[in-house]
Motif scaffolding. Structure first.
Motif, PDB file in Angstrom:
ATOM      1  N   THR A  23       0.855  -1.184   0.000  1.00  0.00           N
ATOM      2  CA  THR A  23       0.000   0.000   0.000  1.00  0.00           C
ATOM      3  C   THR A  23       0.895   1.239   0.000  1.00  0.00           C
ATOM      4  O   THR A  23       2.016   1.221   0.522  1.00  0.00           O
ATOM      5  N   TYR A  24       0.399   2.298  -0.585  1.00  0.00           N
ATOM      6  CA  TYR A  24       1.159   3.553  -0.614  1.00  0.00           C
ATOM      7  C   TYR A  24       1.435   4.061   0.808  1.00  0.00           C
ATOM      8  O   TYR A  24       2.555   4.485   1.103  1.00  0.00           O
ATOM      9  N   PRO A  25       0.441   3.986   1.735  1.00  0.00           N
ATOM     10  CA  PRO A  25       0.747   4.394   3.114  1.00  0.00           C
ATOM     11  C   PRO A  25       1.865   3.561   3.749  1.00  0.00           C
ATOM     12  O   PRO A  25       2.685   4.093   4.508  1.00  0.00           O
ATOM     13  N   VAL A  66      -3.171   5.317   8.321  1.00  0.00           N
ATOM     14  CA  VAL A  66      -2.777   6.250   7.267  1.00  0.00           C
ATOM     15  C   VAL A  66      -2.392   7.589   7.886  1.00  0.00           C
ATOM     16  O   VAL A  66      -3.125   8.144   8.699  1.00  0.00           O
ATOM     17  N   ASP A  91       7.269   7.905  -4.467  1.00  0.00           N
ATOM     18  CA  ASP A  91       6.947   7.751  -5.887  1.00  0.00           C
ATOM     19  C   ASP A  91       8.065   7.024  -6.633  1.00  0.00           C
ATOM     20  O   ASP A  91       7.805   6.184  -7.501  1.00  0.00           O
ATOM     21  N   GLU A  94       7.899   3.436  -5.654  1.00  0.00           N
ATOM     22  CA  GLU A  94       6.725   2.838  -6.303  1.00  0.00           C
ATOM     23  C   GLU A  94       7.075   2.431  -7.734  1.00  0.00           C
ATOM     24  O   GLU A  94       6.751   1.318  -8.167  1.00  0.00           O
ATOM     25  N   ASP A 103       2.438  -4.553  -7.196  1.00  0.00           N
ATOM     26  CA  ASP A 103       1.384  -3.543  -7.302  1.00  0.00           C
ATOM     27  C   ASP A 103       1.434  -2.637  -6.084  1.00  0.00           C
ATOM     28  O   ASP A 103       1.539  -3.114  -4.955  1.00  0.00           O
ATOM     29  N   VAL A 104       1.370  -1.338  -6.300  1.00  0.00           N
ATOM     30  CA  VAL A 104       1.272  -0.371  -5.212  1.00  0.00           C
ATOM     31  C   VAL A 104      -0.148   0.173  -5.273  1.00  0.00           C
ATOM     32  O   VAL A 104      -0.554   0.756  -6.271  1.00  0.00           O
ATOM     33  N   ILE A 105      -0.893  -0.065  -4.198  1.00  0.00           N
ATOM     34  CA  ILE A 105      -2.306   0.297  -4.178  1.00  0.00           C
ATOM     35  C   ILE A 105      -2.578   1.313  -3.075  1.00  0.00           C
ATOM     36  O   ILE A 105      -1.763   1.500  -2.180  1.00  0.00           O
ATOM     37  N   SER A 106      -3.729   1.942  -3.153  1.00  0.00           N
ATOM     38  CA  SER A 106      -4.068   3.010  -2.204  1.00  0.00           C
ATOM     39  C   SER A 106      -4.512   2.504  -0.848  1.00  0.00           C
ATOM     40  O   SER A 106      -4.189   3.098   0.175  1.00  0.00           O
ATOM     41  N   GLU A 107      -5.290   1.434  -0.843  1.00  0.00           N
ATOM     42  CA  GLU A 107      -5.886   0.960   0.405  1.00  0.00           C
ATOM     43  C   GLU A 107      -5.461  -0.459   0.705  1.00  0.00           C
ATOM     44  O   GLU A 107      -5.065  -1.210  -0.185  1.00  0.00           O
ATOM     45  N   LYS A 108      -5.592  -0.816   1.940  1.00  0.00           N
ATOM     46  CA  LYS A 108      -5.218  -2.142   2.402  1.00  0.00           C
ATOM     47  C   LYS A 108      -6.167  -3.198   1.818  1.00  0.00           C
ATOM     48  O   LYS A 108      -7.368  -3.127   2.020  1.00  0.00           O
TER      49      LYS A 108
END
Length: 130
Positions: A23-25, A66, A91, A94, A103-108
């Motif tokens: 995840t991004y966070p 987050v 970034d 990523e 894959d880098v995703i926004s949410e868990k």
């Protein structure tokens, strides 16, 4: 057929391989953790300056919680960084992770195995950057 072999009684099922995820966070949190450790700052000390408990800050570094913008700004400032610098590194990592098939995703997501694989690759990437 060997009737004593365990697999003789098991149905063959094909389990597709898990695609690694981060995840991004978690990516941002790992960068903050790396920078904190490089400066010899204890997690509890940084947490206290942000007005958080050590366990709450630990969840931010692991990506389980987050960071809000204020927390990112304050953490970066305490580490002698600009928030934009932290995000720029995130970034860049990523892009490198995506090149490695992560894959880098926004949410868990609901896939802990894929997260574990992705975090392992991220840790290797961060260690190679030292």
């Amino acid at each position: 057929m060997n009737i004593f072999a365990l697999n003789a009684y098991m149905q063959e099922k094909s389990i597709p391989p898990q695609k690694p995820l981060v995840t991004y966070p978690a990516l941002v949190g790992k960068i903050l953790a790396q920078q904190r450790e490089a400066r010899g700052i204890k997690q509890g000390d940084l947490a206290a300056t942000l007005g958080l408990s050590q366990s709450a800050y630990s969840r931010l570094e692991s990506g389980d919680s987050v960071l809000n913008l204020s927390q990112l700004r304050n953490a970066a400032t305490q580490l002698g960084l600009q928030p934009g610098q932290v995000l720029q590194w995130a970034d860049q990592y990523e892009a490198r992770l995506r090149q490695q098939g992560v894959d880098v995703i926004s949410e868990k997501p609901d896939n802990p195995a894929a997260i574990a694989i992705g975090l392992g690759l991220l840790a290797a990437l961060l260690m190679s950057a030292r």
